[in-house]
Scaffold this motif. Structure first.
Motif, short mmCIF file in Angstrom:
data_model
loop_
_atom_site.label_atom_id
_atom_site.label_comp_id
_atom_site.label_asym_id
_atom_site.label_seq_id
_atom_site.Cartn_x
_atom_site.Cartn_y
_atom_site.Cartn_z
N LEU A 134 2.11 -3.90 0.62
CA LEU A 134 3.55 -3.92 0.89
C LEU A 134 3.81 -4.22 2.36
O LEU A 134 3.20 -3.62 3.25
N VAL A 155 11.54 -5.94 1.63
CA VAL A 155 10.21 -5.42 1.32
C VAL A 155 9.53 -6.44 0.41
O VAL A 155 10.05 -6.77 -0.66
N GLY A 179 6.50 -4.64 9.80
CA GLY A 179 5.87 -3.37 9.45
C GLY A 179 4.96 -3.50 8.24
O GLY A 179 5.05 -4.45 7.47
N PRO A 186 12.97 2.38 2.37
CA PRO A 186 11.65 2.91 2.77
C PRO A 186 11.29 2.51 4.19
O PRO A 186 11.62 1.41 4.64
N GLN A 187 10.64 3.45 4.89
CA GLN A 187 10.21 3.20 6.26
C GLN A 187 8.71 2.88 6.26
O GLN A 187 7.92 3.58 5.62
N PRO A 188 8.29 1.84 6.98
CA PRO A 188 6.87 1.48 7.00
C PRO A 188 6.04 2.50 7.76
O PRO A 188 6.53 3.21 8.64
N THR A 189 4.77 2.58 7.40
CA THR A 189 3.87 3.50 8.08
C THR A 189 3.55 3.03 9.49
O THR A 189 3.49 3.82 10.42
N TRP A 190 3.35 1.73 9.66
CA TRP A 190 3.03 1.16 10.97
C TRP A 190 4.00 0.02 11.27
O TRP A 190 4.29 -0.82 10.40
N TRP A 246 6.90 -5.15 5.44
CA TRP A 246 8.31 -5.02 5.87
C TRP A 246 8.65 -6.27 6.66
O TRP A 246 8.10 -6.50 7.74
N ARG A 296 5.72 -7.94 -1.33
CA ARG A 296 4.38 -7.56 -1.73
C ARG A 296 3.45 -8.76 -1.55
O ARG A 296 3.74 -9.86 -2.02
N PHE A 316 3.19 -1.00 5.10
CA PHE A 316 3.19 0.28 4.40
C PHE A 316 1.75 0.69 4.09
O PHE A 316 0.91 -0.13 3.76
#
Length: 433
Positions: free
Chosen positions: A404, A396, A430, A343-347, A406, A398, A432
């Motif tokens: 979540l 990843v 990062g 998974p790629q983080p949003t920021w 990174w 939590r 999520f």
């Protein structure tokens, strides 16, 4: 054969739009005097009968903003036009009986000799048809008999079939000089309706369209003679309401350099529009939901600016933090790339934030962290020069307070570890959404 005659307002632009509307139902469309006639025998089964076709045609005309007048059915085009000119004419029964009851004005060739025929006691087509043919041809010429025979189906008709142009280009002269750009929208809507009707006949849509305006001749010397703006959509569409709203957003942020007296709407590139089937339940695959989302993003992009609405695009790179880049929406199409390994983080957190470790040498951030996945080892970047090599293990985690995260652990050599003992080697890279 089954002909349908459509009458509209005496306007050249409306006449074109009506012809394009008819072409979306059948390819055999022609102009006949003030009406548009369409041979729809091959389309009746597709549209489930004459009544369903007529209702669909009327509904599409209302959506296109066309003032659809009288319409009539007949086995010949001239007969359909004659019946459309007489709204009170019978719609059922044999064709000859229905035409015999019509006045001479229903047929143009007979109406031209109305005064002379009235003195002969002929006021209806049936009475005219019972006159001696040889004497009728000598007195009024062969054109009258030819028109009568074609209307009654005794002679074949010849039509010049209409074809659609490869591009849309419509012009409208404004009734007064417009000084404010948002006012142009009320006039541009007429051209947008014609565009959507044209696209429906071509079974196509657009991604870009151009609205241009001509400035008044009494403008200042340093003002150009015209101006224009280009409207781009996220996907191929011919939705009138969507295009109208988007054009309105652009015009609301446009200033006219001088009063405008004429506008032109053009669409050079037409793209095939594939009609997707709707699902039983709304969801991500629902075409209507996707169109609504795209329409919202288009309006936000105009209001906030293209740089403030972005979308993530994958790109080829072995370094996880460089596999995704954010581009102004809608981003241009790019060749397909391999999906990321995780998974790629949003920021991204730039620069990465150093983290503390607990007694078990595990990273902490606003409390203890729970591992979700990892590690994913990366050893890449050496081709960018000294100091660019990445030797990291990505995870990843939590966080109960931050969601979540990174996180990566820097794998250092023995010499580097002794030199950087002040840091734990764990970094937050990062977050999520």
């Amino acid at each position: 054969m089954r002909w349908l005659a459509l009458c509209c307002t005496p306007d050249a632009a409306a006449d074109d739009a009506l012809a394009w509307l008819a072409l979306s139902f059948t390819p055999r469309v022609a102009r006949l005097e003030e009406a548009v006639v369409a041979e729809v025998s091959g389309s009746l089964r597709l549209f489930r009968g004459a009544r369903a076709l007529r209702l669909r045609l009327q509904a599409d005309a209302v959506r296109a903003g066309l003032a659809l007048g009288a319409m009539a059915w007949a086995p010949t085009a001239l007969a359909a036009l004659a019946l459309a000119r007489c709204p009170g004419a019978p719609r059922q029964g044999p064709l000859a009986a229905r035409l015999d009851a019509l006045p001479l004005a229903a047929l143009t060739a007979a109406h031209a000799h109305h005064a002379m025929l009235a003195r002969l006691g002929c006021t209806r087509l049936g009475e005219l048809r019972r006159l001696p043919r040889a004497a009728l041809a000598r007195r009024f010429g062969p054109a009258l008999l030819t028109a009568l025979d074609q209307a009654y189906g005794d002679l074949p008709e010849v039509h010049d079939w209409l074809t659609l142009p490869d591009r849309f280009d419509a012009r409208l002269e404004l009734p007064w000089r417009v000084e404010h750009a948002p006012v142009l929208l009320s006039f541009a809507e007429t051209l947008l309706r014609q565009l959507c009707t044209f696209l429906a006949a071509r079974h196509a849509g657009v991604r870009t369209l151009r609205l241009a305006w001509q400035h008044d001749a009494m403008r200042a010397r340093d003002v150009a003679g015209s101006g224009e703006l280009t409207v781009a959509t996220a996907d191929t569409t011919r939705d009138l309401q969507r295009l109208t709203r988007l054009l309105g957003e652009h015009l609301a942020r446009t200033t006219l350099a001088a009063p405008a007296g004429e506008i032109t709407l053009s669409a050079d590139t037409l793209l095939p529009l594939q009609e997707g089937s709707h699902s039983l339940l709304p969801g991500p695959s629902d075409p209507a939901e996707r169109a609504t989302t795209h329409a919202l993003l288009e309006r936000l992009s105009v209001r906030l600016g293209a740089d403030h609405v972005r979308e993530g695009r994958l790109q080829e790179d072995h370094r996880l933090d460089r596999m995704q880049r954010w581009l102004p929406w809608p981003a241009p199409a790019s060749p397909p790339v391999r999906p990321p390994p995780g998974p790629q983080p949003t920021w991204l957190v730039e620069p990465p934030l150093p983290l503390r470790c607990d007694a078990r040498e595990q990273p902490t951030y606003c409390g203890a962290l729970a591992r979700i996945s990892g590690p994913h080892r990366v050893e890449a970047g050496w081709w960018d020069g000294p100091g660019q090599l990445q030797t990291r293990d990505y995870y990843v985690y939590r966080s109960a307070a931050r969601g979540l995260l990174w996180v990566y652990h820097e794998r250092l050599s023995a010499t580097e570890s002794a030199r950087q003992r002040a840091t734990s080697g764990w970094f937050l890279h990062g977050v999520f959404a």
